[in-house]
Design a protein around this motif. Structure first.
Motif, PDB file in Angstrom:
ATOM      1  N   SER A  48       2.076   1.731  -3.485  1.00  0.00           N
ATOM      2  CA  SER A  48       0.973   2.119  -4.359  1.00  0.00           C
ATOM      3  C   SER A  48       0.609   3.585  -4.176  1.00  0.00           C
ATOM      4  N   LEU A  49       0.588   4.039  -2.919  1.00  0.00           N
ATOM      5  CA  LEU A  49       0.258   5.443  -2.651  1.00  0.00           C
ATOM      6  C   LEU A  49       1.316   6.377  -3.226  1.00  0.00           C
ATOM      7  N   LYS A  50       2.572   5.967  -3.165  1.00  0.00           N
ATOM      8  CA  LYS A  50       3.645   6.802  -3.718  1.00  0.00           C
ATOM      9  C   LYS A  50       3.552   6.882  -5.240  1.00  0.00           C
ATOM     10  N   ASP A  51       3.197   5.741  -5.860  1.00  0.00           N
ATOM     11  CA  ASP A  51       3.093   5.723  -7.318  1.00  0.00           C
ATOM     12  C   ASP A  51       1.958   6.609  -7.813  1.00  0.00           C
ATOM     13  N   GLU A  52       0.914   6.743  -6.977  1.00  0.00           N
ATOM     14  CA  GLU A  52      -0.231   7.550  -7.379  1.00  0.00           C
ATOM     15  C   GLU A  52       0.030   9.043  -7.219  1.00  0.00           C
ATOM     16  N   ALA A  53       1.003   9.386  -6.344  1.00  0.00           N
ATOM     17  CA  ALA A  53       1.277  10.805  -6.101  1.00  0.00           C
ATOM     18  C   ALA A  53       2.060  11.396  -7.267  1.00  0.00           C
ATOM     19  N   SER A 107      -1.566  12.354   5.150  1.00  0.00           N
ATOM     20  CA  SER A 107      -2.695  11.902   4.342  1.00  0.00           C
ATOM     21  C   SER A 107      -2.571  10.423   4.001  1.00  0.00           C
ATOM     22  N   GLU A 108      -1.337   9.947   3.761  1.00  0.00           N
ATOM     23  CA  GLU A 108      -1.130   8.537   3.471  1.00  0.00           C
ATOM     24  C   GLU A 108      -1.446   7.668   4.679  1.00  0.00           C
ATOM     25  N   GLU A 115      -1.633   3.028  14.946  1.00  0.00           N
ATOM     26  CA  GLU A 115      -1.136   1.686  14.671  1.00  0.00           C
ATOM     27  C   GLU A 115      -0.360   1.646  13.352  1.00  0.00           C
ATOM     28  N   VAL A 116      -0.802   2.427  12.387  1.00  0.00           N
ATOM     29  CA  VAL A 116      -0.068   2.514  11.124  1.00  0.00           C
ATOM     30  C   VAL A 116       1.321   3.101  11.358  1.00  0.00           C
ATOM     31  N   LEU A 117       1.378   4.169  12.147  1.00  0.00           N
ATOM     32  CA  LEU A 117       2.666   4.811  12.433  1.00  0.00           C
ATOM     33  C   LEU A 117       3.587   3.882  13.216  1.00  0.00           C
ATOM     34  N   MET A 126       0.827  -1.205   0.000  1.00  0.00           N
ATOM     35  CA  MET A 126       0.000   0.000   0.000  1.00  0.00           C
ATOM     36  C   MET A 126       0.861   1.255   0.000  1.00  0.00           C
ATOM     37  N   LYS A 127       1.970   1.205   0.721  1.00  0.00           N
ATOM     38  CA  LYS A 127       2.873   2.357   0.765  1.00  0.00           C
ATOM     39  C   LYS A 127       3.425   2.665  -0.618  1.00  0.00           C
TER      40      LYS A 127
END
Length: 309
Positions: free
Chosen positions: A154-159, A172-173, A187-189, A151-152
């Motif tokens: 994927s989010l970077k590729d979309e930015a 935001s991520e 928990e994500v952090l 997911m990390k």
């Protein structure tokens, strides 16, 4: 049971003999990729033979025909730094569990059913061995653990304005991942911190420099900690003088029963007399000897407690 000629290569006395050990991984992968696949009719026939007749040969053919699936799934988990051969091995365990539990009358192909068992076994192996300290304990944390990396990325590729050298997540991520995985943003952090932190060797990797220190050089020696020293001294006293003083509080019969039952060791490493032996000697029942023993032990515990306070 009549199977088509496509599976004749699987009809061997020991089906696993066709596949080399994981010692030569390339040869193993090459071999399992050459094994023929089963048709749905063959798969159902073999599965029914296994369920109804406990036919081990049928189980072997079902496993062999799906080994390539394990290899394919295991490649998805190479990013965790664990040996590919170990991942395949654990996936094979999951495959065998799936074959054992597979119901051919459910109308589902074994490949779809086995996929979940293979992944579950690999997940369990990764969680146990990826780090000395467990990074995921709850079901939600496990889901986060196995989805955070993909997911990390994927989010970077979309930015559009992504910094290719940035490793940390933006606010935001973090919010997006927490919402999609149904966990708290904290928990994500926390999981991101655990996954990004490298392992630290306790001992130095080389002795070339006198100034190269590892944590082992400055970790405290717990055996010299004052509390530990006092506890050790108290245990030594209880095991020697404390026991002697507690035995002195008993009457002769109670003392002998306790010594025979708990403190006596013969040359052959066996214990002392049994309840029945003592009962015969004192002319009472074994239950009476047990009652005297219980009362004596209670009295000794009280004496030890009073002496150590």
């Amino acid at each position: 049971m009549n199977l088509s000629s496509s599976t004749s290569a699987l009809a061997v006395r020991d089906p696993w003999a066709m596949v080399p050990s994981l010692g030569n991984l390339d040869a193993y992968i090459s071999s399992v990729n050459r094994l023929p696949l089963l048709t749905q009719e063959e798969e159902v026939s073999l599965a029914r033979s296994l369920r109804e007749n406990a036919d081990v040969a049928s189980a072997g053919k079902l496993v062999l025909s799906h080994l390539r699936l394990v290899v394919s799934i295991s490649r998805q988990y190479l990013g965790y730094g664990l040996p590919h051969g170990d991942l395949i091995q654990e996936g094979n365990v999951g495959l065998m569990k799936a074959v054992k539990r597979f119901d051919p009358d459910q109308g589902v192909r074994l490949v779809s059913y086995a996929m979940h068992w293979i992944k579950a076994e690999i997940h369990e192996y990764i969680l146990k061995n990826w780090r000395m300290v467990k990074v995921a304990t709850t079901k939600a944390q496990r889901k986060l653990f196995f989805n955070l990396r993909s997911m990390k990325q994927s989010l970077k590729d979309e930015a559009a304005d992504v910094d290719t050298h940035r490793n940390t997540l933006t606010q935001s991520e973090v919010d997006t991942m927490a919402r999609q995985l149904n966990v708290k943003r904290e928990e994500v952090l926390e999981m991101e911190t655990r996954l990004s932190g490298g392992d630290v060797a306790l001992e130095p990797q080389s002795d070339d420099s006198e100034e190269s220190y590892a944590p082992i050089a400055y970790l405290a020696d717990e055996s010299s900690e004052p509390t530990r020293v006092l506890e050790a001294q108290r245990r030594d006293w209880l095991a020697s003088d404390g026991i002697s003083k507690a035995l002195d509080t008993l009457d002769p019969r109670s003392r002998r029963i306790v010594e025979e039952r708990w403190l006596k060791v013969n040359d052959d490493s066996s214990g002392g007399m049994t309840l029945h032996d003592l009962a015969s000697e004192y002319g009472v029942s074994a239950e009476r000897i047990r009652q005297i023993e219980v009362a004596a032990m209670k009295k000794m515990r009280k004496a030890l407690t009073e002496a150590s306070t």
